[in-house]
Design an enzyme around this catalytic site. Sequence first.
Site, PDB file in Angstrom:
ATOM      1  CE1 TYR A 114       0.511   1.631   4.329  1.00 16.49           C
ATOM      2  CE2 TYR A 114       0.777  -0.748   4.510  1.00 16.49           C
ATOM      3  CZ  TYR A 114       0.954   0.519   5.034  1.00 16.49           C
ATOM      4  OH  TYR A 114       1.567   0.677   6.252  1.00 16.49           O
ATOM      5  CB  CYS A 115       1.291   4.234  -1.707  1.00 18.03           C
ATOM      6  SG  CYS A 115      -0.147   4.603  -2.753  1.00 18.03           S
ATOM      7  CG  PHE A 116      -1.106   9.130   1.861  1.00 19.14           C
ATOM      8  CD1 PHE A 116      -1.039   8.980   3.238  1.00 19.14           C
ATOM      9  CD2 PHE A 116      -1.921  10.119   1.347  1.00 19.14           C
ATOM     10  CE1 PHE A 116      -1.775   9.804   4.089  1.00 19.14           C
ATOM     11  CE2 PHE A 116      -2.654  10.957   2.183  1.00 19.14           C
ATOM     12  CZ  PHE A 116      -2.572  10.796   3.558  1.00 19.14           C
TER      13      PHE A 116
ATOM     14  CE1 TYR B 228      -0.925   4.865   8.372  1.00 22.85           C
ATOM     15  CE2 TYR B 228      -1.671   7.062   7.749  1.00 22.85           C
ATOM     16  CZ  TYR B 228      -1.247   6.170   8.717  1.00 22.85           C
ATOM     17  OH  TYR B 228      -1.158   6.582  10.019  1.00 22.85           O
TER      18      TYR B 228
END
Length: 365
Positions: free
Chosen positions: A97-99, A126
């Site tokens: 995952y990223c932001f 996130y």
Amino acid sequence: MSLNKVRASEYRRIFVNDHPIMDARAPVEFEKGAFPASVNHPLMEDEERKKVGTCYKERGQEAALKLGHSLVHGEIKQQRVDAWLDFFSKNPDGYLYCFRGGLRSQLTQQWLKEAGLDIPFIEGGYKAMRQFLIETIDDAPNMKPMLILSGITGSGKTDFLLKRKEAVDLEGLAHHRGSSFGRYHEPQPSQINFENALAVALLKHQDSAAKHLLLEDESYLIGRSALPQAFYTGMQAAGVLVLEESLDARLARLLNEYVHKMHSGYIQRLGEEAGFEAFAQYLAQSITGIKKRLGNKQHDEFQAIITNALNIQTSQNDTSAHLEWIELLLVKYYDPMYQYQIDKKADRVIFKGDHQAMHQWLDNH
């Protein structure tokens, strides 16, 4: 092209099962807050992310993407991909995952695919997962009836809680025992990490067979970790169980917690000489932390008794002299403060008893 991603409906499963997840955000983002089972293997380092972010604001997405590719290419790119491959070789069922679950997730996924691995990324990233955890905490008071375990200092509330399947250990999550002498050797987590860990613990509790949510009686702040407002409000309305214990048992327990455990922990971390110095400093700072309540004269008396106990400990390898200031601390500070607090909750008290009686009551309710 359809993207391989994990839907938001899977968040609960991911957290309850401690599913391995790779965080592709920059280190500075990870340090501000992350999830208990996550490991940081960034697409971009902090400075690279900063440059790309500035470019995005000034020149748009296409220019930012171009800059990102120019900053992360060749050997640098290969090192990053190798780190990801290593993570997923150890965690073949892991996710990334990223932001926000956007470009960084898609690019990381694409580079992994080029290296022969098709790894799902988490929808919403996130930001959405963090929101899910915040809502979990806010909803917790309505999920299972709360019970608050109260008891005078040294009554062994934490020891008791750790034996109960209904319990969530707030002090363990905060790395602090919630009092002036409550510091752990390990630093406290960031506020975000404390909240994330609390939410995950609550999700696991909700999936358990426990009928109640049993929590230790805490103030709003546990050290510097703040309980979320809705959760704390729920605690303030819950039924109270009072754990009773004899003075001798309390003194023995606090001697072990404040002196034996803290002393050995500092020595383990810092060595004999520096460890003892840090231990002595911990005692001095803890008493100074309640100087306003004690008053100057009583504070100085405590410091003198502690200094004497440390001298005896050093010269005779005997810790029993510490019992003098511990008993004084109970009589002059903790016990009156506890009595004041429990008097305010008198109408919420539903049971009082020692450890054995409390276990029996909970087993039957």
